[in-house]
Design a protein around this motif. Structure first.
Motif, PDB file in Angstrom:
ATOM      1  N   ASP A  54       0.914  -0.768  -0.321  1.00 24.36           N
ATOM      2  CA  ASP A  54      -0.783  -0.343   0.173  1.00 24.36           C
ATOM      3  C   ASP A  54       0.691   1.567   0.414  1.00 24.36           C
ATOM      4  O   ASP A  54       0.584   2.003  -0.584  1.00 24.36           O
ATOM      5  CB  ASP A  54      -0.372  -0.386   0.966  1.00 24.36           C
ATOM      6  CG  ASP A  54      -2.063  -1.205   1.326  1.00 24.36           C
ATOM      7  OD1 ASP A  54      -2.135  -1.682   0.147  1.00 24.36           O
ATOM      8  OD2 ASP A  54      -2.488  -1.169   2.425  1.00 24.36           O
ATOM      9  N   GLU A  55       1.837   0.978   0.778  1.00 25.31           N
ATOM     10  CA  GLU A  55       2.648   2.529   0.757  1.00 25.31           C
ATOM     11  C   GLU A  55       3.136   2.529  -0.252  1.00 25.31           C
ATOM     12  O   GLU A  55       3.760   4.059  -0.382  1.00 25.31           O
ATOM     13  CB  GLU A  55       3.534   2.082   2.626  1.00 25.31           C
ATOM     14  CG  GLU A  55       4.291   2.888   2.873  1.00 25.31           C
ATOM     15  CD  GLU A  55       5.111   3.500   3.889  1.00 25.31           C
ATOM     16  OE1 GLU A  55       4.998   1.870   5.177  1.00 25.31           O
ATOM     17  OE2 GLU A  55       6.797   3.148   4.190  1.00 25.31           O
ATOM     18  N   GLY A  57       2.511   1.642  -3.717  1.00 26.85           N
ATOM     19  CA  GLY A  57       2.241   1.242  -4.169  1.00 26.85           C
ATOM     20  C   GLY A  57       2.114   2.281  -5.242  1.00 26.85           C
ATOM     21  O   GLY A  57       1.257   2.521  -6.648  1.00 26.85           O
ATOM     22  N   LYS A  58       1.744   3.750  -4.920  1.00 17.90           N
ATOM     23  CA  LYS A  58       1.658   5.408  -5.287  1.00 17.90           C
ATOM     24  C   LYS A  58       3.409   5.451  -6.393  1.00 17.90           C
ATOM     25  O   LYS A  58       2.961   6.027  -7.282  1.00 17.90           O
ATOM     26  CB  LYS A  58       1.942   6.186  -5.016  1.00 17.90           C
ATOM     27  CG  LYS A  58      -0.104   6.217  -3.878  1.00 17.90           C
ATOM     28  CD  LYS A  58       0.091   7.025  -2.994  1.00 17.90           C
ATOM     29  CE  LYS A  58      -1.569   6.744  -2.627  1.00 17.90           C
ATOM     30  NZ  LYS A  58      -1.186   7.388  -0.860  1.00 17.90           N
ATOM     31  N   LYS A  59       3.908   4.753  -5.791  1.00 21.88           N
ATOM     32  CA  LYS A  59       4.918   5.078  -6.524  1.00 21.88           C
ATOM     33  C   LYS A  59       5.965   3.805  -7.556  1.00 21.88           C
ATOM     34  O   LYS A  59       6.480   4.539  -8.386  1.00 21.88           O
ATOM     35  CB  LYS A  59       6.068   4.799  -5.671  1.00 21.88           C
ATOM     36  CG  LYS A  59       7.374   6.149  -5.369  1.00 21.88           C
ATOM     37  CD  LYS A  59       8.261   6.513  -4.170  1.00 21.88           C
ATOM     38  CE  LYS A  59       9.898   6.295  -4.541  1.00 21.88           C
ATOM     39  NZ  LYS A  59      10.594   6.409  -3.628  1.00 21.88           N
ATOM     40  N   TYR A  60       5.677   2.912  -7.079  1.00 25.18           N
ATOM     41  CA  TYR A  60       5.669   1.907  -8.077  1.00 25.18           C
ATOM     42  C   TYR A  60       4.556   0.962  -8.770  1.00 25.18           C
ATOM     43  O   TYR A  60       3.904   1.524  -8.159  1.00 25.18           O
ATOM     44  CB  TYR A  60       7.060   0.905  -7.205  1.00 25.18           C
ATOM     45  CG  TYR A  60       8.064   1.489  -7.054  1.00 25.18           C
ATOM     46  CD1 TYR A  60       9.371   2.284  -7.306  1.00 25.18           C
ATOM     47  CD2 TYR A  60       7.933   2.268  -5.252  1.00 25.18           C
ATOM     48  CE1 TYR A  60      10.409   3.060  -6.822  1.00 25.18           C
ATOM     49  CE2 TYR A  60       9.561   1.972  -4.700  1.00 25.18           C
ATOM     50  CZ  TYR A  60      10.244   3.207  -5.296  1.00 25.18           C
ATOM     51  OH  TYR A  60      11.393   3.501  -4.925  1.00 25.18           O
ATOM     52  N   LYS A  61       5.540   0.494  -9.446  1.00 26.42           N
ATOM     53  CA  LYS A  61       3.737  -0.466 -10.781  1.00 26.42           C
ATOM     54  C   LYS A  61       4.069  -2.162 -10.722  1.00 26.42           C
ATOM     55  O   LYS A  61       5.390  -1.620 -10.945  1.00 26.42           O
ATOM     56  CB  LYS A  61       3.446   0.437 -11.068  1.00 26.42           C
ATOM     57  CG  LYS A  61       2.704   1.428 -11.229  1.00 26.42           C
ATOM     58  CD  LYS A  61       1.330   1.022 -11.176  1.00 26.42           C
ATOM     59  CE  LYS A  61       0.358   2.450 -10.190  1.00 26.42           C
ATOM     60  NZ  LYS A  61       1.156   2.730  -9.001  1.00 26.42           N
ATOM     61  N   LEU A  65       6.638  -2.768  -7.973  1.00 27.74           N
ATOM     62  CA  LEU A  65       6.716  -2.425  -6.438  1.00 27.74           C
ATOM     63  C   LEU A  65       6.850  -3.472  -5.953  1.00 27.74           C
ATOM     64  O   LEU A  65       7.092  -3.622  -4.463  1.00 27.74           O
ATOM     65  CB  LEU A  65       5.120  -2.375  -6.881  1.00 27.74           C
ATOM     66  CG  LEU A  65       3.944  -2.926  -5.841  1.00 27.74           C
ATOM     67  CD1 LEU A  65       4.264  -1.097  -5.004  1.00 27.74           C
ATOM     68  CD2 LEU A  65       2.600  -2.613  -6.232  1.00 27.74           C
TER      69      LEU A  65
END
Lengths: 339, 75
Positions: A54-55, A57-61, A65
């Motif tokens: 979750d933490e 998730g915004k930065k990596y895919k 991720l």
């Protein structure tokens, strides 16, 4: 072991036993092989790795991720062990986890050597040792190998890397030796015979892996001896010298004398694959750690068993996802898993 | 007679006291382990509590011995 030590170990051991109960069951790994990467990521996102996924998730895919979430979880889990342990247990855990400092230094140096960028390097670091993520980020920003070495001059690892002359393998070997020498000294300082026993078995397994690799590469005896780590429990220096000087078939036959033969006995007719051998030795290591942790329940061993088990879990998950990403066959992925 | 009563009372006190110390020694490790397990998983609360109070039975044995001494000998 005094009463107070028993109490301290009772706390940390009960805690790591509960943590071990939350590890992904072994029978899940073959199922992961049949899943697609998004399915595995979703499963992981609902497990103990949820917070990390979750933490980040915004930065990596995708697989990035996955990789970052695994590394962060591993680092935080190990850091937690250092924070919740006391006295002797804390000292031994801290020393043992210096492995990750060595890992991170090697990763950064290799990254700089091969011209990887900061992001690529940070993908592989696990800040579970004494060097914090902030420090590692700083090191990863430095442009050259020499610059990184200079930045590490105030750390305890500097003596191993100070003599860099353009050959990374040499200082990597020095780092390994520095780590194991420090650990052997920690075992002697703490007077914990069980820790020493575990450690010396680990050194044996590490030496066996080096021997297999070097024998495959047909390296000279003197070159092999430089790489081997002294202090093993079964493979004493005289054994190592003897094994290093044998040709591959004789070397394999000579291993029958040692208990580690059990690990590779069933593949003794087909020792062409180094992966197979190393996976078997890792499996032997994890089974050994689990077995002796049950013999001595109120000691450092259950904690070390958990540390090893957690690392194997992360390695297996990474292997499956990276294998799937690069379209490796199921059999190849399975051969790399330690189960 | 008074001296006998005193000795019985001291005996009862020792029985309760030593059993209490024994129970405490047992409980400290179990309690620490229970807290450790609970810190990771709250579901261990019931089991942890049960395990922690098991050594309390030793204290009860001491109390029973003390009561026997006091009532049987009519101190």
């Amino acid at each position: 072991m005094g009463t107070s030590n028993t109490v301290k170990y009772a706390y940390i051991v009960a805690r790591v036993r509960a943590m071990k109960g939350k590890l992904i069951p072994k029978d899940m790994f073959p199922k992961f092989i049949n899943m697609e990467i998004p399915e595995i990521t979703r499963f992981i996102g609902e497990s103990e790795y949820k917070k990390d996924v979750d933490e980040l998730g915004k930065k990596y895919k995708g697989t990035d991720l996955f990789e970052h979430a695994l590394n962060q979880n591993l680092a935080l889990t190990y850091r937690k062990l250092m924070e919740v342990s006391q006295d002797e247990a804390n000292y031994l855990i801290t020393e043992y986890l210096r492995y990750w400092d060595i890992w991170n230094i090697k990763t950064i140096l290799r990254g700089k050597f091969s011209g990887a960028n900061e992001e690529e390097i940070l993908e592989d670091v696990v800040s579970a040792g004494q060097l914090r993520y902030r420090d590692l980020t700083e090191f990863a920003r430095i442009q050259t190998v020499e610059g990184v070495i200079a930045a590490l001059s105030k750390t305890t690892y500097y003596p191993a890397i100070a003599g860099y002359k353009g050959v990374l393998a040499e200082i990597e070997n020095n780092l390994d030796k520095l780590y194991y020498t420090g650990l052997v000294a920690a075992g002697i300082n703490s007077k914990d015979k069980l820790f020493s026993k575990f450690l010396r078995t680990e050194i044996d397994l590490k030496n066996l892996k080096i021997l297999f690799r070097m024998k495959r590469a047909e390296m000279e005896r003197e070159e092999i001896l430089k790489l081997l780590i002294p202090g093993g429990i079964e493979l004493k220096e005289s054994d190592l010298t003897r094994l290093a000087s044998l040709a591959f078939p004789e070397f394999v036959r000579a291993l029958e004398e040692y208990s580690y033969w059990e690990a590779i006995r069933d593949i003794s007719n087909d020792l062409n694959s180094l992966t197979n051998i190393e996976t078997r030795l890792d499996k032997y290591g994890i089974l050994y750690a689990t077995r002796i942790s049950y013999y001595y329940p109120l000691s450092i061993l259950p904690v070390l068993d958990y540390i090893v088990s957690k690392k194997i879990e992360v390695d297996n998950l990474r292997m499956i996802v990276r294998g799937k990403e690069t379209k490796l066959s199921e059999d190849t992925i399975k051969a790399h898993l330690v189960m | 007679m008074v001296a006998d009563a005193g000795m019985i009372a001291i005996g009862a006190g020792i029985a309760v006291g030593l059993c209490g110390i024994g129970a405490a020694m047992g409980e400290q490790a179990i309690g620490a382990a229970a807290v450790g397990a609970m810190a990771e998983d709250e579901k261990f609360f019931g089991k942890g509590l049960l395990m922690t109070v098991i050594p309390e039975s030793i204290a009860i044995f001491g109390l029973v011995v003390a009561l026997i001494l006091l009532f049987v000998f009519n101190v």
